[in-house]
Design an enzyme around this catalytic site. Structure first.
Site, PDB file in Angstrom:
ATOM      1  N   GLY A   9       0.800  -1.223   0.000  1.00 44.78           N
ATOM      2  CA  GLY A   9       0.000   0.000   0.000  1.00 44.78           C
ATOM      3  C   GLY A   9       0.831   1.270   0.000  1.00 44.78           C
ATOM      4  O   GLY A   9       0.433   2.270  -0.605  1.00 44.78           O
ATOM      5  N   ASN A  10       1.988   1.249   0.660  1.00 45.39           N
ATOM      6  CA  ASN A  10       2.780   2.477   0.764  1.00 45.39           C
ATOM      7  C   ASN A  10       3.445   2.869  -0.558  1.00 45.39           C
ATOM      8  O   ASN A  10       3.943   3.972  -0.691  1.00 45.39           O
ATOM      9  CB  ASN A  10       3.823   2.358   1.883  1.00 45.39           C
ATOM     10  CG  ASN A  10       4.891   1.339   1.564  1.00 45.39           C
ATOM     11  OD1 ASN A  10       4.622   0.327   0.922  1.00 45.39           O
ATOM     12  ND2 ASN A  10       6.105   1.599   2.000  1.00 45.39           N
ATOM     13  N   LYS A 125     -10.554 -10.604   4.966  1.00 46.04           N
ATOM     14  CA  LYS A 125      -9.630  -9.656   4.334  1.00 46.04           C
ATOM     15  C   LYS A 125     -10.108  -8.219   4.424  1.00 46.04           C
ATOM     16  O   LYS A 125     -11.164  -7.861   3.902  1.00 46.04           O
ATOM     17  CB  LYS A 125      -9.454 -10.066   2.866  1.00 46.04           C
ATOM     18  CG  LYS A 125      -8.566  -9.172   2.065  1.00 46.04           C
ATOM     19  CD  LYS A 125      -7.112  -9.339   2.426  1.00 46.04           C
ATOM     20  CE  LYS A 125      -6.268  -8.245   1.781  1.00 46.04           C
ATOM     21  NZ  LYS A 125      -4.905  -8.243   2.302  1.00 46.04           N
ATOM     22  N   LYS A 209      -2.661 -10.262  -1.961  1.00 40.99           N
ATOM     23  CA  LYS A 209      -1.657 -10.009  -2.996  1.00 40.99           C
ATOM     24  C   LYS A 209      -0.324 -10.698  -2.680  1.00 40.99           C
ATOM     25  O   LYS A 209       0.445 -11.019  -3.571  1.00 40.99           O
ATOM     26  CB  LYS A 209      -1.448  -8.507  -3.213  1.00 40.99           C
ATOM     27  CG  LYS A 209      -0.720  -7.768  -2.105  1.00 40.99           C
ATOM     28  CD  LYS A 209       0.663  -7.339  -2.523  1.00 40.99           C
ATOM     29  CE  LYS A 209       1.512  -6.706  -1.464  1.00 40.99           C
ATOM     30  NZ  LYS A 209       1.169  -6.659  -0.083  1.00 40.99           N
ATOM     31  N   LYS A 271       2.652 -12.315   4.341  1.00 40.51           N
ATOM     32  CA  LYS A 271       3.952 -12.108   3.701  1.00 40.51           C
ATOM     33  C   LYS A 271       4.910 -13.228   4.078  1.00 40.51           C
ATOM     34  O   LYS A 271       5.596 -13.799   3.222  1.00 40.51           O
ATOM     35  CB  LYS A 271       4.551 -10.757   4.102  1.00 40.51           C
ATOM     36  CG  LYS A 271       3.687  -9.585   3.667  1.00 40.51           C
ATOM     37  CD  LYS A 271       4.360  -8.263   3.970  1.00 40.51           C
ATOM     38  CE  LYS A 271       3.354  -7.144   4.072  1.00 40.51           C
ATOM     39  NZ  LYS A 271       2.294  -7.155   3.065  1.00 40.51           N
TER      40      LYS A 271
HETATM   41  P1  ADP Z   1       1.203  -3.927   2.658  1.00 42.63           P
HETATM   42  O1  ADP Z   1       0.291  -2.889   2.140  1.00 42.63           O
HETATM   43  O2  ADP Z   1       2.620  -3.725   2.247  1.00 42.63           O
HETATM   44  O3  ADP Z   1       0.726  -5.333   2.435  1.00 42.63           O
HETATM   45  P2  ADP Z   1       0.481  -4.227   5.461  1.00 42.63           P
HETATM   46  O4  ADP Z   1       0.077  -3.065   6.258  1.00 42.63           O
HETATM   47  O5  ADP Z   1      -0.559  -5.211   5.038  1.00 42.63           O
HETATM   48  O6  ADP Z   1       1.299  -3.660   4.228  1.00 42.63           O
HETATM   49  O7  ADP Z   1       1.604  -5.044   6.254  1.00 42.63           O
HETATM   50  C1  ADP Z   1       2.789  -4.425   6.732  1.00 42.63           C
HETATM   51  C2  ADP Z   1       2.646  -4.045   8.201  1.00 42.63           C
HETATM   52  O8  ADP Z   1       2.642  -5.209   9.020  1.00 42.63           O
HETATM   53  C3  ADP Z   1       3.789  -3.261   8.769  1.00 42.63           C
HETATM   54  O9  ADP Z   1       3.699  -1.896   8.469  1.00 42.63           O
HETATM   55  C4  ADP Z   1       3.665  -3.525  10.281  1.00 42.63           C
HETATM   56  O10 ADP Z   1       2.957  -2.491  10.915  1.00 42.63           O
HETATM   57  C5  ADP Z   1       2.821  -4.774  10.358  1.00 42.63           C
HETATM   58  N1  ADP Z   1       3.386  -5.904  11.111  1.00 42.63           N
HETATM   59  C6  ADP Z   1       2.618  -6.795  11.797  1.00 42.63           C
HETATM   60  N2  ADP Z   1       3.363  -7.718  12.381  1.00 42.63           N
HETATM   61  C7  ADP Z   1       4.655  -7.444  12.083  1.00 42.63           C
HETATM   62  C8  ADP Z   1       5.893  -8.063  12.422  1.00 42.63           C
HETATM   63  N3  ADP Z   1       5.950  -9.139  13.168  1.00 42.63           N
HETATM   64  N4  ADP Z   1       7.027  -7.509  11.925  1.00 42.63           N
HETATM   65  C9  ADP Z   1       6.977  -6.396  11.154  1.00 42.63           C
HETATM   66  N5  ADP Z   1       5.832  -5.766  10.813  1.00 42.63           N
HETATM   67  C10 ADP Z   1       4.673  -6.272  11.267  1.00 42.63           C
HETATM   68 MG    MG Z   2      -1.151  -6.133   3.142  1.00 45.67          MG
END
Ligand code: ADP
Ligand code: MG
Length: 312
Positions: A9-10, A125, A209, A271
């Site tokens: 998203g970023n 989701k 995704k 992820k």
């Molecule tokens: P994207 O849009 O890239 O899929 P998400 O917001 O879905 O991003 O996922 C990334 C976020 O997951 C990070 O910004 C962080 O806040 C969060 N997060 C949750 N658990 C963890 C973890 N164990 N280590 C790092 N980040 C984590």
């Molecule tokens: Mg995500």
């Protein structure tokens, strides 16, 4: 290396203006990798975009009955086109600046899911905007949306998230890659379709995704799956006093951490799971989770969390 890059998203932002601006930055980081000689295949998320499209049509159709409600798969297709256009435009400009002759295209991608996937029984989701608790309760009552609290950032609507089984347009994607072209595919995890006899039918769901990117990496036989997100590394005890950022882990360690609940469902968990699946399926394959602006440093081993087979 052949790399499937999954943008989070970023890399895109929330509004057309924001996205147009952000993708220019995103393009610089991606073309840096291309300039280093890597072959990229790009996948991306679409949570805020598909939510915005869906909500806009839904609200407008309430005011004006000549405007149809656009079903979720169609919203997904629109978001792929809209995001793909911005990415194509920005990547094209960046490639042109550096005199790299490569055409960029977006494949509107359908991803096959199993109609008996248990996910259809329990929506999970998050999609669209963030809401306050009060507004979330109202939406649940008025529209029947399922709402959940998302990683401390507010409330969001949830839809089913089935697993990707296959990529319908895989042949054309593979052909374009072989032709050294830059392909954007599986946007928003792809448009989920189920098999109805000989034909495919879109369903109201969202494929994660991260999982779709993993499937793409498998199918195009990538060497590396790079998941670019908002954090430089994956942590255990995330947000706690004993938080520890991980540099390199093998799949056994990753699975143990998953079991211990270190990764938030719907954000970091998919992820790490996608990374594990890819490494498990492709023997020499590796997966890297890092932030967009650290992509290059991550590939050089300077940052990010690398998931590999390690010693088994
Ligand atoms: P994207 O849009 O890239 O899929 P998400 O917001 O879905 O991003 O996922 C990334 C976020 O997951 C990070 O910004 C962080 O806040 C969060 N997060 C949750 N658990 C963890 C973890 N164990 N280590 C790092 N980040 C984590
Ligand atoms: Mg995500």
């Amino acid at each position: 290396m052949k790399i499937v890059v999954a943008l989070g998203g970023n890399a895109l932002g929330n509004t057309p203006e924001e996205q147009k601006k952000l993708v220019k930055e995103t393009a610089v980081h991606l073309v840096d990798l291309i300039e280093k000689g890597h072959q990229l295949v790009i996948a991306h998320g679409n949570g805020p975009q598909v939510g915005m499209i869906n909500l806009a049509f839904q609200n407008q159709s309430l005011l004006d009955n000549s405007i149809p409600i656009i079903p979720f798969p169609e919203c997904g297709a629109m978001s792929q086109g809209y995001i793909g256009y911005h990415l194509q435009n920005a990547l094209g400009a960046e490639l042109e600046k550096r005199k790299i002759n490569k055409s960029v295209s977006t494949i509107i991608t359908q991803v096959l899911v199993d109609k008996d996937d248990p996910a259809f029984d329990s929506p999970s989701k998050p999609v669209g905007s963030f809401y306050s608790q009060e507004k979330a309760v109202k939406l649940k009552e008025e529209k029947g949306y399922q709402m959940i609290e998302d990683a401390g950032r507010g409330y969001r609507r949830v839809v089913p998230s089935p697993q990707p089984v296959d990529i319908v347009e895989k042949e054309i994607i593979t052909n374009l890659i072989e032709d050294q072209q830059l392909v954007i595919a599986c946007g928003g995890g792809g448009i989920p379709v189920i098999k109805e006899g000989r034909f495919l039918e879109g369903v109201s769901a969202v494929i994660d995704k991260d999982f779709a990117s993993e499937k793409l990496a498998e199918i195009v036989d990538a060497d590396l799956l790079v998941i670019l997100t908002a954090v430089d590394k994956v942590a255990i005890n995330f947000g706690e006093e004993d938080e520890k950022w991980l540099d390199q882990i093998n799949i056994q360690q990753a699975k143990k951490y998953i079991e211990e609940g270190h990764f938030a469902p719907g954000s970091m968990l998919p992820k790490v799971k996608a990374a594990v699946s890819f490494v498990e399926k492709k023997k020499s394959g590796k997966a890297l989770i890092t932030s967009l602006n650290k992509a290059q440093a991550g590939l050089e081993g300077k940052t990010g969390t690398l998931i590999s087979r390690g010693d088994e």
